[in-house]
Design a protein around this motif. Structure first.
Motif, short mmCIF file in Angstrom:
data_model
loop_
_atom_site.label_atom_id
_atom_site.label_comp_id
_atom_site.label_asym_id
_atom_site.label_seq_id
_atom_site.Cartn_x
_atom_site.Cartn_y
_atom_site.Cartn_z
N VAL A 364 0.80 -1.23 0.00
CA VAL A 364 0.00 0.00 0.00
C VAL A 364 0.82 1.27 0.00
O VAL A 364 0.35 2.30 -0.44
N SER A 365 2.05 1.22 0.52
CA SER A 365 2.83 2.45 0.54
C SER A 365 3.16 2.89 -0.87
O SER A 365 3.54 4.03 -1.09
N GLY A 366 3.05 1.96 -1.83
CA GLY A 366 3.44 2.29 -3.20
C GLY A 366 4.94 2.36 -3.35
O GLY A 366 5.47 2.70 -4.40
N LEU A 367 5.66 2.02 -2.26
CA LEU A 367 7.11 2.16 -2.27
C LEU A 367 7.82 0.95 -2.86
O LEU A 367 9.02 1.01 -3.07
#
Lengths: 409, 409
Positions: A364-367
């Motif tokens: 979810v962090s997109g990291l």
């Protein structure tokens, strides 16, 4: 919140400082007394006296080289001893046993692997088999002037207080490990009859090997280690420390749920990851004998290499399921990296793209995709036997005097 | 491996000891100077001098009572000040804002909650709304002689470096929190214009409240906190420390996968737990308006209480999905307990049996059912606003001199 221990007495302080000096040399590789003093924050006189004791007991050696890289007179260079105290590690796995002797510097000096199907074999026989291999390793170690001060046995199951609570893939339930192994070993090598034996989970030992000796973990303080074998082992290292959990059972990633109504698992529940991405599931999906073991995995690898469609579909499918579960773990723990060990290491070229795709989609962090190289194949040297041996070495580094006699210096 | 910091100078040692004495009093509740000396391992003379400074700066008070429970002359009893330094906590959630002022002893002295739908409202407006509520709380605090030395803002999203990277359920993306909140607050209360503002994830703050002030966590050092709201928040406390993760994003349990092909989630992926056990999913399954918010949850609770079949089926279904995912988390990190917070706390009588059933079935150690009471409803006081205020108080305890001036003593 506040540590309120009793005041340390002189003997305790010296003991602590002996460890401090030994670890300073260990971490530095080669180092002068002057440099130790700076690094450890001790006086030169104190360092000289501590080094003297560590040399006498065989924990350190003087390399003969001198170093004038610093101010003052050139000093003799010290390093940790390459003979004397060492650690013996034993990995009992479903289709092989591995033993390893690691010296104080962390080099694996003896390494023996015996392929054997341990499933369905009475635990006492398996432990005797392991003791036989360990006895051979002790012989080779002695020829190199190494004397293990402890043995550490790793088993793929829930291990606590010297007992395997359960290891479904070995078929073990409430099996005492340490006593029987120690007895079998001392029958074979009476000279080692007082060797202390400890035990742990296999994935924990493999993760520690990765942390201490793995090339892939440089700069990585927190990682998940996931190891495909007959079962799927997992271990979490957080800020350089292995997460053990309240009962010592942390890391059981193989029993995270893919589908609550899925196939029956050996653990008793349904739809565990093991049933979708374990070795047997991989082999079955590729049309291979699910009991084929290591040769079966080698065959899967060969077929995937020549683009066999069933082999590619099998690794892709397993990779997707593994990726979905790993996404959840990454969302939970936010580690620096995920290390693929065991058969996942060998199959990484075909497995990793599918795993990575799910991670990119679901973290979810997109990291995930921003930091490249967060999904890594574990180092081939970072295995459970080496980690187990390393655990013994760490104990020596933490308290050298406790091991001085046994090291036979 | 070896901490090799510079030697501590005298001022640093005193600073450390001021904190040590303050924390000793904090943990003890009421305590004499003699007892502090014993507990902290300091001389009586040192304690007297340190206590003097802490009294002068308003961190401690003498209660007037004397204690003769120990050998020697009776001593005056000290306790942490109930006026002066305090912490201001702010929780911005999807359908409410809560603020809390906590004194040094950990008591929540002011508590204001405003229900408001914050979805789709520009973040600056929401932050202004929060600042208005915080300003009112500062007024009430001042009337009680309390002066917060910092504000800590909790938001249900990925928070790092003062910015909400994303909070899908609020509709926030890359929103700076600390500066705008500080400016809005100082416009309303110029006297607090220098108040330092920090920020964190909401579930982290709620878990810390549970750790510091919750009744349910006595004797519990490692737990998972899972909080049902519009989204599902999660936080892991390991050995009394919150796990933050490599990027500060640990604990995102709401996006663990129930079904990879399941419904689209606001995070961009599919089949996340939130879509099965979040507030909207619960309300929908019970035949209620998914946007009904807190009144909707109260209605669901009422209906379940009178055995409405749709309500019971909805909580049972959500409980099963939650239980499957929690089993995976328990297998991974082997905590002492799992705490149900947010709407899960209110719905626990109907949700918990299904959750517990899955845990008993799927936790591989088989230990889940042996240890009773591992699944617990979070304490009603353990909420994010209180945890956020507590974070400020912890900073004061850790370094009192740094906060002496701001406390205005």
């Amino acid at each position: 919140m506040i540590p309120l221990g009793p005041k340390a007495d002189k003997a305790t302080v010296r003991r602590h400082n002996l460890s401090l000096v030994l670890r300073t040399v260990h971490d530095a590789g080669e180092v002068t007394r002057a440099r130790i003093a700076t690094r450890a924050g001790l006086t030169r006189a104190a360092v000289s006296s501590l080094v003297e004791q560590l040399l006498e007991c065989g924990f350190l050696t003087e390399s003969g080289k001198t170093s004038s890289g610093q101010a003052g007179r050139p000093g003799t260079v010290l390093e940790v001893a390459r003979t004397g105290p060492a650690g013996l590690g034993v990995e009992i796995n479903v289709d092989y046993i591995a033993v390893c002797v690691v010296d104080l510097a962390g080099t694996d000096r003896v390494r023996l692997v015996e392929h054997a199907d341990n499933r369905g074999v009475p635990p006492s026989q398996v432990l005797t088999r392991a003791a036989r291999l360990a006895a051979r390793a002790l012989g080779s170690a002695a020829e190199q002037g190494l004397r293990p001060v402890g043995a550490h046995v790793a088993v793929p199951g829930l291990v606590t207080g010297g007992t395997v609570r359960q290891a479904p893939n070995l078929g073990w339930k409430r099996v005492a490990v340490e006593g029987p192994f120690a007895r079998a070993l001392s029958a074979l090598r009476p000279a080692h009859r007082a060797l202390p034996v400890s035990s742990d989970n296999e994935a924990n030992a493999a993760a520690l090997a990765e942390l201490w000796y793995g090339a892939g973990t440089e700069g990585v303080r927190s990682f998940l280690y996931v190891s495909g074998e007959i079962g799927i082992g997992g271990a979490l290292v957080l800020e350089g420390e292995l997460l053990r959990g309240a009962h010592g059972f942390a890391g059981e990633i193989g029993h995270m749920v893919v589908d609550p109504e899925g196939p029956q698992c050996r653990c008793g529940a349904r739809g565990c990851l093991e049933q979708y991405a374990g070795q047997a599931a991989l082999l079955k999906a590729a049309g291979l004998d699910t009991e084929a073991g290591a040769p079966g995995v080698a065959e899967l690898r060969r077929r995937a290499g020549r683009k066999d469609s069933a082999a590619l579909a099998a690794t892709e499918r397993a990779g997707r399921h593994l990726g979905v579960v790993l996404s959840g773990v990454v969302n939970l723990f936010d580690p620096d990296a995920v290390m693929l060990g065991g058969v996942y290491r060998e199959l990484a070229p075909w497995l990793a793209p599918a795993v990575d795709g799910e991670l990119a989609r679901r973290v979810v962090s997109g990291l995930w995709s921003e930091d490249r190289n967060r999904l890594r194949a574990a180092s081939p040297l970072g295995d459970a036997a080496r980690g187990a041996a390393g655990a013994v070495v760490r104990e020596v580094l933490a308290d050298p005097p406790a091991h001085a006699e046994r090291a036979g210096a």
